[in-house]
Scaffold this active site. Structure first.
Site, PDB file in Angstrom:
ATOM      1  N   THR A 161       0.808  -1.228   0.000  1.00  0.00           N
ATOM      2  CA  THR A 161       0.000   0.000   0.000  1.00  0.00           C
ATOM      3  C   THR A 161       0.838   1.273   0.000  1.00  0.00           C
ATOM      4  O   THR A 161       0.296   2.364  -0.141  1.00  0.00           O
ATOM      5  CB  THR A 161      -0.951   0.020   1.217  1.00  0.00           C
ATOM      6  N   GLY A 162       2.155   1.153   0.159  1.00  0.00           N
ATOM      7  CA  GLY A 162       3.025   2.325   0.176  1.00  0.00           C
ATOM      8  C   GLY A 162       3.402   2.769  -1.224  1.00  0.00           C
ATOM      9  O   GLY A 162       3.003   2.169  -2.231  1.00  0.00           O
ATOM     10  N   CYS A 190      18.336   4.492  -2.979  1.00  0.00           N
ATOM     11  CA  CYS A 190      17.913   5.141  -4.227  1.00  0.00           C
ATOM     12  C   CYS A 190      18.986   6.051  -4.807  1.00  0.00           C
ATOM     13  O   CYS A 190      19.253   6.024  -6.018  1.00  0.00           O
ATOM     14  CB  CYS A 190      16.621   5.924  -3.993  1.00  0.00           C
ATOM     15  N   HIS A 213      15.108  12.289  -7.925  1.00  0.00           N
ATOM     16  CA  HIS A 213      16.301  12.836  -7.288  1.00  0.00           C
ATOM     17  C   HIS A 213      17.270  13.390  -8.326  1.00  0.00           C
ATOM     18  O   HIS A 213      17.327  12.915  -9.468  1.00  0.00           O
ATOM     19  CB  HIS A 213      17.043  11.742  -6.505  1.00  0.00           C
TER      20      HIS A 213
END
Length: 344
Positions: free
Chosen positions: A12-13, A128, A248
């Site tokens: 759900t994230g 990331c 980013h």
């Protein structure tokens, strides 16, 4: 084509939802799909590819008959990864729990796919910012070994999850409407102080270490050494949270062991799978978060010599933190394993 039973932990994230988007986009060969989350999210209904799925609470018994378990990250990884492996699943984990474990490969498929074969049930997805950086470093490293890296990151609030993204939006609305700004999330919900991110920069991502670097900065340093399999590279990092929703950016200065022409650098980057060179200063063309959000590739521009030191380059790199920086990289690991018959 053989199909595989897949579980997504943290469905759900933001990263979990991106897993679903990418599974559909890339026609990933799944048979059964199990969506797992915490007790708080259990019971939620998710529509996916014409079918309604009910999110289940993750337990140690959730991974029976699962071939591939995609972990979106968080504290649940350490809790459930051993159970998933015991049940016979291959875990591809997006948390920091196993990244520096010498028994766990840390993988960016375009950069070090050879490490996948060394797995013992768990494969770690790098941070990331590390993923985005090494995608630009690897083709240059193959031209000339890298002696030193100085990197400053400009990281979107997506790195702080859906709550951080929502807080940026709320703060901007409050400022526009002349209302008080409330900050409860950044630089981290668990930290003792929080700052406004709207129209601001926060030079802290994660907690400070004894050496005065943040944990995020040390992740970039340590993970890059492990992925590149070269501890001799000098690396220093400064990580900054910026008021951008997604994607980013990084300013990277690289010192090489020998002279390499800009033409060779651009050619190597252009030929590297997963990298797009977007570099035309005469037309003011360079990567930006808005143009790279929702894209799979890492974009590189502002490629130029550093005239302050011999054999050095400057790069400006942008990449979608939720895609290549997280869900896409993990799914690519699974795809590589399927392609090379590494999933039984």
């Amino acid at each position: 084509m053989k199909k595989y039973n897949v579980a997504i932990l943290g469905a759900t994230g933001a990263v979990g939802q991106e897993f679903l988007n990418l599974i559909e986009e890339r026609n990933f060969p799944f048979n059964e799909l199990k969506l797992l989350a915490s007790h708080r999210s259990a019971g939620k209904k998710i529509q996916f590819m014409g079918k309604e799925y009910t999110v289940e609470e993750a337990t140690h018994d959730s991974f029976e008959n699962i071939d591939i378990a995609l972990f979106a990250g968080g504290a649940a990884s350490k809790t459930f990864a051993p159970s998933a492996v015991k049940a016979g699943a291959i875990v591809i984990d997006n948390s920091s729990a196993f990244r520096m474990d010498p028994e766990v490969p840390l993988v960016v498929p375009e950069v070090n796919p050879q490490a996948i074969a060394r797995h013992k049930g768990i494969i770690a997805n790098p941070n990331c910012s590390t993923i985005i950086m090494v995608m630009a470093l690897k083709p240059i490293y193959d031209l000339a070994k890298i002696k030193r890296i100085v990197v400053s990151t400009y990281q979107a609030v997506s790195g702080g999850g859906k709550e951080a993204m929502a807080e940026l939006e709320t703060q901007v609305k409050s400022i526009v409407e002349g209302k008080p700004v409330v900050a409860n999330i950044l630089p981290g919900a668990s930290l003792p102080k929080h700052y406004q991110i709207a129209f601001n920069l926060i030079p802290q991502i994660d907690v400070f270490q004894d050496n005065l670097y943040t944990k995020e900065e040390m992740k970039m340093i340590n993970e890059t050494h492990k992925i590149m399999e070269d501890d001799n590279i000098g690396i220093t990092a400064t990580t900054i949270r910026v008021p951008v929703y997604r994607s980013h950016a990084e300013s990277i200065n690289i010192e090489l062991e020998k002279e390499v022409s800009l033409e060779d650098v651009k050619e190597a980057l252009s030929k590297f799978d997963g990298v797009t060179v977007h570099d035309n200063p005469a037309e003011m063309e360079y990567p930006m978060p808005l143009m790279t959000s929702g894209k799979n590739d890492v974009y590189v521009g502002r490629i130029r010599k550093d005239y302050s030191i011999a054999n050095a380059l400057n790069l400006w790199v942008c990449g979608d933190q939720i895609r290549k920086g997280a869900a896409l990289n993990a799914l690519q690991i699974a795809e590589y394993m399927i392609e090379h018959d590494m999933v039984k």
